[in-house]
Every structure is written in C-alpha cells, then in structure tokens.
Design an enzyme around this catalytic site. Structure first.
Site, PDB file in Angstrom:
ATOM      1  N   CYS A 157      -3.211   5.388  22.474  1.00 18.06           N
ATOM      2  CA  CYS A 157      -2.316   6.528  22.658  1.00 18.06           C
ATOM      3  C   CYS A 157      -1.115   6.009  23.443  1.00 18.06           C
ATOM      4  O   CYS A 157      -1.191   4.962  24.064  1.00 18.06           O
ATOM      5  CB  CYS A 157      -2.987   7.628  23.476  1.00 18.06           C
ATOM      6  SG  CYS A 157      -4.495   8.239  22.716  1.00 18.06           S
ATOM      7  N   ARG A 199       1.611   3.734  18.576  1.00 16.90           N
ATOM      8  CA  ARG A 199       0.315   3.621  19.241  1.00 16.90           C
ATOM      9  C   ARG A 199      -0.634   4.743  18.843  1.00 16.90           C
ATOM     10  O   ARG A 199      -1.837   4.682  19.133  1.00 16.90           O
ATOM     11  CB  ARG A 199       0.503   3.654  20.762  1.00 16.90           C
ATOM     12  CG  ARG A 199       1.378   2.563  21.302  1.00 16.90           C
ATOM     13  CD  ARG A 199       1.524   2.726  22.797  1.00 16.90           C
ATOM     14  NE  ARG A 199       0.267   2.515  23.465  1.00 16.90           N
ATOM     15  CZ  ARG A 199      -0.183   1.354  23.896  1.00 16.90           C
ATOM     16  NH1 ARG A 199       0.554   0.288  23.726  1.00 16.90           N
ATOM     17  NH2 ARG A 199      -1.334   1.246  24.494  1.00 16.90           N
ATOM     18  N   TRP A 223      -3.820   9.321  19.479  1.00 20.76           N
ATOM     19  CA  TRP A 223      -4.664   8.831  18.386  1.00 20.76           C
ATOM     20  C   TRP A 223      -6.059   9.317  18.747  1.00 20.76           C
ATOM     21  O   TRP A 223      -6.662   8.835  19.700  1.00 20.76           O
ATOM     22  CB  TRP A 223      -4.605   7.312  18.320  1.00 20.76           C
ATOM     23  CG  TRP A 223      -5.287   6.710  17.131  1.00 20.76           C
ATOM     24  CD1 TRP A 223      -4.773   6.548  15.878  1.00 20.76           C
ATOM     25  CD2 TRP A 223      -6.611   6.161  17.087  1.00 20.76           C
ATOM     26  NE1 TRP A 223      -5.695   5.949  15.064  1.00 20.76           N
ATOM     27  CE2 TRP A 223      -6.821   5.695  15.767  1.00 20.76           C
ATOM     28  CE3 TRP A 223      -7.633   6.017  18.023  1.00 20.76           C
ATOM     29  CZ2 TRP A 223      -8.008   5.092  15.364  1.00 20.76           C
ATOM     30  CZ3 TRP A 223      -8.822   5.428  17.628  1.00 20.76           C
ATOM     31  CH2 TRP A 223      -9.003   4.961  16.311  1.00 20.76           C
ATOM     32  N   ASN A 245      -4.833   7.689  28.189  1.00 22.93           N
ATOM     33  CA  ASN A 245      -5.135   6.760  27.100  1.00 22.93           C
ATOM     34  C   ASN A 245      -6.439   6.087  27.473  1.00 22.93           C
ATOM     35  O   ASN A 245      -6.544   5.507  28.552  1.00 22.93           O
ATOM     36  CB  ASN A 245      -3.992   5.734  26.986  1.00 22.93           C
ATOM     37  CG  ASN A 245      -4.312   4.612  26.016  1.00 22.93           C
ATOM     38  OD1 ASN A 245      -5.130   4.787  25.118  1.00 22.93           O
ATOM     39  ND2 ASN A 245      -3.668   3.480  26.198  1.00 22.93           N
ATOM     40  N   GLY A 246      -7.451   6.162  26.602  1.00 18.00           N
ATOM     41  CA  GLY A 246      -8.742   5.545  26.908  1.00 18.00           C
ATOM     42  C   GLY A 246      -9.874   6.509  26.609  1.00 18.00           C
ATOM     43  O   GLY A 246      -9.683   7.501  25.910  1.00 18.00           O
ATOM     44  N   GLU A 279      -6.145 -12.056   4.700  1.00 18.99           N
ATOM     45  CA  GLU A 279      -5.052 -11.381   5.395  1.00 18.99           C
ATOM     46  C   GLU A 279      -4.236 -10.518   4.411  1.00 18.99           C
ATOM     47  O   GLU A 279      -3.878  -9.383   4.721  1.00 18.99           O
ATOM     48  CB  GLU A 279      -4.171 -12.428   6.093  1.00 18.99           C
ATOM     49  CG  GLU A 279      -2.849 -11.936   6.655  1.00 18.99           C
ATOM     50  CD  GLU A 279      -2.963 -10.766   7.633  1.00 18.99           C
ATOM     51  OE1 GLU A 279      -4.074 -10.461   8.089  1.00 18.99           O
ATOM     52  OE2 GLU A 279      -1.918 -10.149   7.921  1.00 18.99           O
ATOM     53  N   LYS A 312      -3.731  -6.366   4.532  1.00 18.80           N
ATOM     54  CA  LYS A 312      -2.413  -5.713   4.585  1.00 18.80           C
ATOM     55  C   LYS A 312      -2.280  -4.655   3.495  1.00 18.80           C
ATOM     56  O   LYS A 312      -1.759  -3.579   3.721  1.00 18.80           O
ATOM     57  CB  LYS A 312      -1.324  -6.789   4.436  1.00 18.80           C
ATOM     58  CG  LYS A 312      -0.093  -6.523   5.193  1.00 18.80           C
ATOM     59  CD  LYS A 312      -0.044  -7.180   6.563  1.00 18.80           C
ATOM     60  CE  LYS A 312      -1.202  -6.852   7.476  1.00 18.80           C
ATOM     61  NZ  LYS A 312      -1.263  -7.665   8.653  1.00 18.80           N
ATOM     62  N   GLU A 320      -4.354  -1.624   4.407  1.00 10.27           N
ATOM     63  CA  GLU A 320      -3.845  -0.953   5.597  1.00 10.27           C
ATOM     64  C   GLU A 320      -2.635  -0.062   5.315  1.00 10.27           C
ATOM     65  O   GLU A 320      -2.567   1.052   5.827  1.00 10.27           O
ATOM     66  CB  GLU A 320      -3.470  -2.053   6.604  1.00 10.27           C
ATOM     67  CG  GLU A 320      -3.058  -1.579   7.946  1.00 10.27           C
ATOM     68  CD  GLU A 320      -2.777  -2.742   8.900  1.00 10.27           C
ATOM     69  OE1 GLU A 320      -2.611  -3.884   8.435  1.00 10.27           O
ATOM     70  OE2 GLU A 320      -2.721  -2.501  10.113  1.00 10.27           O
ATOM     71  N   HIS A 376     -20.576 -15.009  -8.680  1.00 10.29           N
ATOM     72  CA  HIS A 376     -21.910 -14.673  -8.170  1.00 10.29           C
ATOM     73  C   HIS A 376     -22.077 -13.173  -7.977  1.00 10.29           C
ATOM     74  O   HIS A 376     -22.922 -12.735  -7.199  1.00 10.29           O
ATOM     75  CB  HIS A 376     -22.186 -15.434  -6.865  1.00 10.29           C
ATOM     76  CG  HIS A 376     -22.227 -16.915  -7.072  1.00 10.29           C
ATOM     77  ND1 HIS A 376     -23.266 -17.549  -7.712  1.00 10.29           N
ATOM     78  CD2 HIS A 376     -21.321 -17.872  -6.773  1.00 10.29           C
ATOM     79  CE1 HIS A 376     -23.000 -18.856  -7.787  1.00 10.29           C
ATOM     80  NE2 HIS A 376     -21.820 -19.070  -7.218  1.00 10.29           N
ATOM     81  N   LYS A 386      -1.521   0.930  16.612  1.00 10.43           N
ATOM     82  CA  LYS A 386      -1.128  -0.461  16.807  1.00 10.43           C
ATOM     83  C   LYS A 386      -2.094  -1.216  17.728  1.00 10.43           C
ATOM     84  O   LYS A 386      -2.542  -2.297  17.404  1.00 10.43           O
ATOM     85  CB  LYS A 386       0.294  -0.503  17.375  1.00 10.43           C
ATOM     86  CG  LYS A 386       0.849  -1.906  17.579  1.00 10.43           C
ATOM     87  CD  LYS A 386       1.108  -2.587  16.265  1.00 10.43           C
ATOM     88  CE  LYS A 386       1.693  -3.971  16.417  1.00 10.43           C
ATOM     89  NZ  LYS A 386       1.554  -4.731  15.156  1.00 10.43           N
TER      90      LYS A 386
HETATM   91  O1  M6R Z   1      -3.210  -6.625  19.116  1.00  8.78           O
HETATM   92  P1  M6R Z   1      -4.231  -7.421  18.386  1.00  8.78           P
HETATM   93  O2  M6R Z   1      -3.661  -8.619  17.721  1.00  8.78           O
HETATM   94  O3  M6R Z   1      -5.415  -7.776  19.233  1.00  8.78           O
HETATM   95  O4  M6R Z   1      -4.746  -6.458  17.234  1.00  8.78           O
HETATM   96  C1  M6R Z   1      -5.790  -6.849  16.402  1.00  8.78           C
HETATM   97  C2  M6R Z   1      -5.875  -5.972  15.179  1.00  8.78           C
HETATM   98  O5  M6R Z   1      -6.098  -4.642  15.557  1.00  8.78           O
HETATM   99  C3  M6R Z   1      -4.602  -6.039  14.327  1.00  8.78           C
HETATM  100  O6  M6R Z   1      -4.318  -7.342  13.939  1.00  8.78           O
HETATM  101  C4  M6R Z   1      -4.751  -5.169  13.062  1.00  8.78           C
HETATM  102  O7  M6R Z   1      -5.720  -5.702  12.225  1.00  8.78           O
HETATM  103  C5  M6R Z   1      -3.396  -5.078  12.386  1.00  8.78           C
HETATM  104  N1  M6R Z   1      -3.010  -3.710  12.302  1.00  8.78           N
HETATM  105  C6  M6R Z   1      -3.366  -5.692  11.038  1.00  8.78           C
HETATM  106  O8  M6R Z   1      -2.122  -5.594  10.443  1.00  8.78           O
END
Ligand code: M6R
Length: 613
Positions: free
Chosen positions: A2, A27, A76, A102-103, A486, A490, A493, A509, A608
């Site tokens: 948050c 966030r 969030w 936040n938390g 990766e 993406k 996401e 397989h 984020k």
């Molecule tokens: O801030 P961080 O690099 O520790 O975050 C890790 C993941 O949450 C972050 O890489 C997430 O997978 C991304 N949104 C991917 O694009």
C-alpha cells in the site's frame, strides 16, 4: 503493498496528498483515501473512494476539504474487499484518531474482540481499524497521543508502516515502522511522510529513512525520532539523488515503455566504473568477496521472487558453468520455510528491485541467523534488504514505477554478469584473455539493446497478428529457458494471457498435447551449441500446427526458414544473450497488453512491492 503519504506545514495538504498518492498508486490501487484536519470544523475529515486515486480526486472535487495536516493512502487489499468502507484512513470510534497503514496486524482479531467487549464498534473488515481504536483506547486513558501510540505498538504483532493524526493534536503527525518502508521527508517549514521518495520528490530530497521499531513525531518545523523504549535518537539525513524526470513518464504512453527504453542507459550505468582500470578484473564497490573469502565458500544460494528470481537463475547458470561452484536456488517464499542447507560457508545472493519484498527479506534474515554471508543485489538505496544484508550491490536502475519489472531485470542480470566475472577472476577460473573478450562484449551491450529497441515497430506488428492468442508457450534451452520464464511471467502479468515457459526438450513429455493449430509458440534460440536441438523442438510444434515466433541470433538462416515470424538480436558472447533476448519479450508483452486494452502500469490484482506474505 500500500502507499502512504502524509503532510504537515502551511500548504493545503489535500493537493500534496493527492499528488503523492498518484505517484504511489503503483503500490496498490484498489481504493484510496485522505484524512485532513479541518481548522474550520476543528475535526479530522475523511474522504475515501473505491478504485483509483482519480475517483478520490473526483469525490474531493465535489466535497472539498482543506487543512494543513493530513494523511493519505492507496490500498492493495489484504483484509476485506476493496470498498469505500475498507479503504484507509481508518477512524477510531469517536473520530479522534485517524490511521493509514501498510502491512498486516497479525493479532488484530484478538485486540478487536477485547475492544468490542469494552464497547468499541467496528465498521470495516480491516486489521487497520483495530490500530485506530486501540490508540484511542489508550488516549482516553492517558490524554497524550504519543504515549497512546507507544502503548498501542506494545500490543501489536505483525508488520506496519503507520501514519497517525489526532483531532486534539493538529500540529503533528506520528509515524511508526516495522517491516514496511517509511521515510520522513524534511522540508522547510513543512514535513512529510511517504512509503517512498517518489511521492514527495517534488518538495524535498532530504529524508530520514525510518528503521524498524522507530517512531517519528513530525511537526512542521521539527521531527523527533524515538525507539520503542521512548528514547529520542538522532539520525543522519539521507539525501536522495533521483531527478524528478526519473519519476515521470516523460512523453511515453506508459512507465513500462519508458523503462524499457531506459535500458541501454541502465546497463551502461551499471558497467561504468565496474572494470578495473588495468583490465584485470571487476570492481564491486568494496564488497568483501576476495580470494580469501571465496576460499571459505563452498556453496552459493540464490533467493528472490518473480523477475528478480529469474535474474538470479541467470547468475546460478553462469556461476556454475564458469566458476564450477554449486549454486542452489529457491524462490524466497519456499526458502524461508524449508530449513535450507546453509551455514557459514554459504554465500546467499538475495536479489530484489524494491529491497522490501517480505519473503526475500525474511530469507535474508534466516540466512544471517544461520551465519551465511549475504550479498543483496538491490535497486532501492537504503531499503530494508539493503540495510540488513551483510553486503549490498546496488543496481542503479533508477526508480522503476511500472509494476512489471523491466529495466530492473536488465540491471540485475548485468550485476550477475559482473559478479560471475568477479568470482571467476578471484578464484582463478577465468583466463585474462577470456575476461577481456567478455568485457569487450559487455561494453557493446547498450548499443545492442538500442538496436533491438529500434525494432519495436516490428514487435508491435507481431502483436496485431497474434492478439487473438489464448495460450502462449515459450520454449528454449539453457539460458534461453530462463529468458522464456521471464517472458512468460511478463505476458501473464500485464496481458493476462495464459502462457507456459517450457524447457524445449521437456515439451514432448506431456505439454505438447496442448499444442493445437494456431497455438502461439515463442522459441528463444540464441545459444549456438543448442540451436539445432531447440530448432528440432520448434519443428515438432510446427508439425502440430503451432504458429512460431522466434528470437534468435542475427543472420540465422534456419530461423528465417522455419519461423512464421522472427526477431534477431545482435551477435554477442553466448553468456550475455539473456539480457538481449529478453528485450523483444518485454516489448511483445507490452504491446499485447496495450492491444488488449489493459492497464499496463497497474495490472489487475498486483502491486509493485509485495511487503506481505
Ligand atoms: O522488488 P522485488 O524485485 O523483490 O520484487 C519481486 C517480484 O515481486 C517482482 O519481480 C514481480 O515478479 C514483478 N512484478 C515482475 O514483473
């Protein structure tokens, strides 16, 4: 998770809070709210709205609020659905105390039941409302808000960054931190709190970075910081060197696109000053990882989450291949609960853009408790992981605003290259000749990335052709397989498309059963020694009617022959290809998300920094 912002000074707090919340929206963005002390009413007035900060702004336009003290929050959801009532700030029963948080408060049910038995009524489903009520409970007893906050903190278990204001104390706000980021921004005749610097960069660069178990009492002309024993402590002012432009879109449609296009500079910044002037090795900002230290290390462990984890896998692959030290790897959420085999002879590499990811942070703490040497590779300077790890290598990517990580990945992978070279040279595993060849190729990477970025219009056309895809497979071998993981993350996401990354040789397989006419398969084939193997897997999916988009090395005639579409990356040393092969994937995911009408920078359900488990 948050975003929190707070203001005390002589300006109208509302625009300051709204601008800050817009910067922090990455966030969390399922609801937002502000609480402002209104001098006319002698009350704390709260305004909250489900959805984006824009909704809150519209609501405030219809029902204006003014005041010189206020706190704001973008949420969030963790406890309770996104709704006006669950949005922060939360009030205590009498409207005396307002809190943003936040938390996660782990024992909130227990506290809530006690307060309910004393007649307190709760309106939301959140854990945060309990904090507001508990502070009021103590305030009614002692009549001092600071004392009440300290007493409440003694009862709370869990993680928090808190911003608190009180109707009877309109000259101050109180901030407290445990396992959630929070800074105090220092202005002239005005002060701020924020989850991160972007929210207040317009007003100040001078900050106190709060540590766990610190409480700040913030007036417009003064800031006092205490530990939980209520002793006042002095802190150094940390001056942030980010430019305002770094946190703006600068003409790009989205932060993600801007960040993709920043990658040549990010890689170049990460290489600058990293090679020793005499060309004999790598310089890593005084990190204690010399020949002697390396002798004591018999295992390396990579821990991280999401994209950062995949960057770590590139490191694992390279260190094992070149240095021949075994490297284990785990996503941090597994590592922290599996009783990992680590001891004082283990080097743990913890990778994180934000430096605040809860699972990675706990992995770092566990590793430290077991005596392991911890090297954090972190982007956000002064973040919790950076501060808690033994050593830190900063990735210098600048602020990454888009939820989808792009330039931070490139910076992390560059750090992995440098680290591998450093360990290889220090342990005598690489000849000077080979080092110099790789160094030369690394210095060409920024211009290679530029060359790939110039093909963005071609990738956009691929989007138009493949926009109807429902399932996308990414296949590759070795380093290419990591790149596929990766790329697939993406696409999921931000394009919300189901996709599977598969080791190309593993496809037959089982998962090949899912290939049907028109399934899109993205084949990554940059490794010369594995090329024919990957190509035969590509022929297998083509034989079953798949459409194939390939990412391969410049000039590959077989790629031209067998792929429906392809994008070439410039020729480079085989260990460096992950950095280049990933760029077209970023662009493809970006254009697919735009084509599908998604909110690229703030994809659904995500935030984020994941500062909760
Ligand atoms: O801030 P961080 O690099 O520790 O975050 C890790 C993941 O949450 C972050 O890489 C997430 O997978 C991304 N949104 C991917 O694009």
């Amino acid at each position: 998770m948050c975003g929190i912002v707070g203001y005390v000074g002589d300006r109208n707090a509302v625009p300051v809070l709204l601008q800050g919340l817009k910067k922090l929206e990455y966030r969390g963005y399922d609801s937002a709210g502000v609480a402002v002390y209104s001098e006319t009413d002698g009350e704390v007035v709260v305004c909250k709205a489900k959805g984006r900060v824009e909704n809150l702004e519209n609501k405030l336009y219809d029902h204006p609020v003014k005041g010189r003290l206020g706190i704001g929050h973008t949420r969030w959801a963790t406890h309770g659905v996104p709704s006006d009532v669950n949005a922060h700030p939360h009030f205590s029963s009498s409207g005396e105390v307002a809190v943003v948080h936040n938390g996660i408060i782990e024992n909130y049910m227990e506290i809530k039941e006690i307060l309910q038995s004393k007649g307190y009524e709760f309106v939301s489903e959140t854990d945060t409302e309990t904090v507001a009520q508990l502070i009021e409970y103590y305030y009614n007893d002692c009549g001092d808000i600071t004392d009440a906050v300290f007493r409440a903190l003694e009862k709370i278990d869990g993680s928090y960054a808190l911003g608190i204001i009180c109707r009877d104390f309109p000259d101050r706000m109180i901030a407290a931190k445990k396992n959630g980021p929070l800074i105090v921004g220092l202005g002239e005749g005005e002060n701020f709190i924020a989850s991160d610097m972007t929210a207040i960069l317009k007003y100040t660069r001078n900050t106190y970075v709060l540590e766990d178990d610190e409480v700040a009492v913030i007036y417009k002309d003064d800031v006092k910081i205490f530990n939980l024993d209520r002793q006042e402590i002095s802190k150094e002012v940390y001056v942030v060197n980010w430019s305002i432009e770094a946190a703006e879109k600068s003409g790009y449609d989205h932060f993600m696109l801007k960040e993709i296009f920043e990658q040549p500079k990010v890689v170049s910044d990460n290489l600058n000053h990293r090679f020793k002037a005499d060309g004999t090795g790598v310089y890593l900002d005084g990190i204690k990882l010399d020949r002697e230290v390396l002798k004591s290390i018999n295992k390396i462990y990579v821990v991280a989450c999401g994209t950062a984890y995949y960057a770590g896998l590139v490191g694992k692959f390279l260190i094992e291949k070149i240095v021949r030290i075994p490297v284990n790897s785990d996503v941090a959420s597994e590592f922290r609960y599996k009783d990992p085999l680590i001891d004082e002879n283990t080097l743990v590499l913890a990778i994180s853009q934000s430096g605040e990811t809860a699972d990675t942070l706990e992995a770092v703490r566990l590793a430290k408790r077991r005596g392991a040497k911890v090297l954090a590779i972190v982007n956000v300077v002064g973040s919790t992981i950076a501060r808690e790890a033994g050593d830190v290598l900063y990735t210098m990517a600048g602020p990454e605003i888009s939820v989808a990580s792009t330039k931070a990945f490139s910076a992390q992978v560059t750090a992995m290259f440098l680290l591998t070279l450093h360990i290889a040279m220090e342990s005598g595993r690489m000849s000077l000749e080979e080092f110099r060849e790789i160094k030369h190729e690394m210095e060409l990477l920024p211009s290679h990335i530029n060359a790939i970025l110039s093909q963005a219009p071609i990738v956009k056309r691929f989007m138009e052709k493949y926009i109807d895809s429902k399932n996308v497979f990414y296949i590759g071998r070795g380093l290419d397989y990591i790149v596929c993981r990766e790329g697939s993350l993406k696409l999921k996401e931000i394009a919300y498309l189901h996709s599977e990354p598969y080791a190309a040789g593993e496809l037959k397989h089982g998962p090949i059963a899912l290939i049907e006419p028109s399934t899109l398969v993205i084949g990554v084939a940059t490794q010369q020694e594995l090329f024919t193997k990957t190509l035969s897997n590509i022929k297998e999916v083509k034989a079953r009617g798949a459409r194939v988009l390939m990412i391969a090395m410049e000039g590959s005639t077989e790629t031209k022959e067998f792929a429906d579409d392809y994008i070439f990356i410039p020729r480079t040393h085989p260990i460096l290809t992950p950095l280049l092969a990933n760029i077209p994937q970023q662009l493809f995911a970006y254009y697919m998300a735009v084509g599908l009408g998604n909110d690229v920078d703030k994809p659904r359900n995500l935030a984020k920094s994941v500062t909760v488990e």
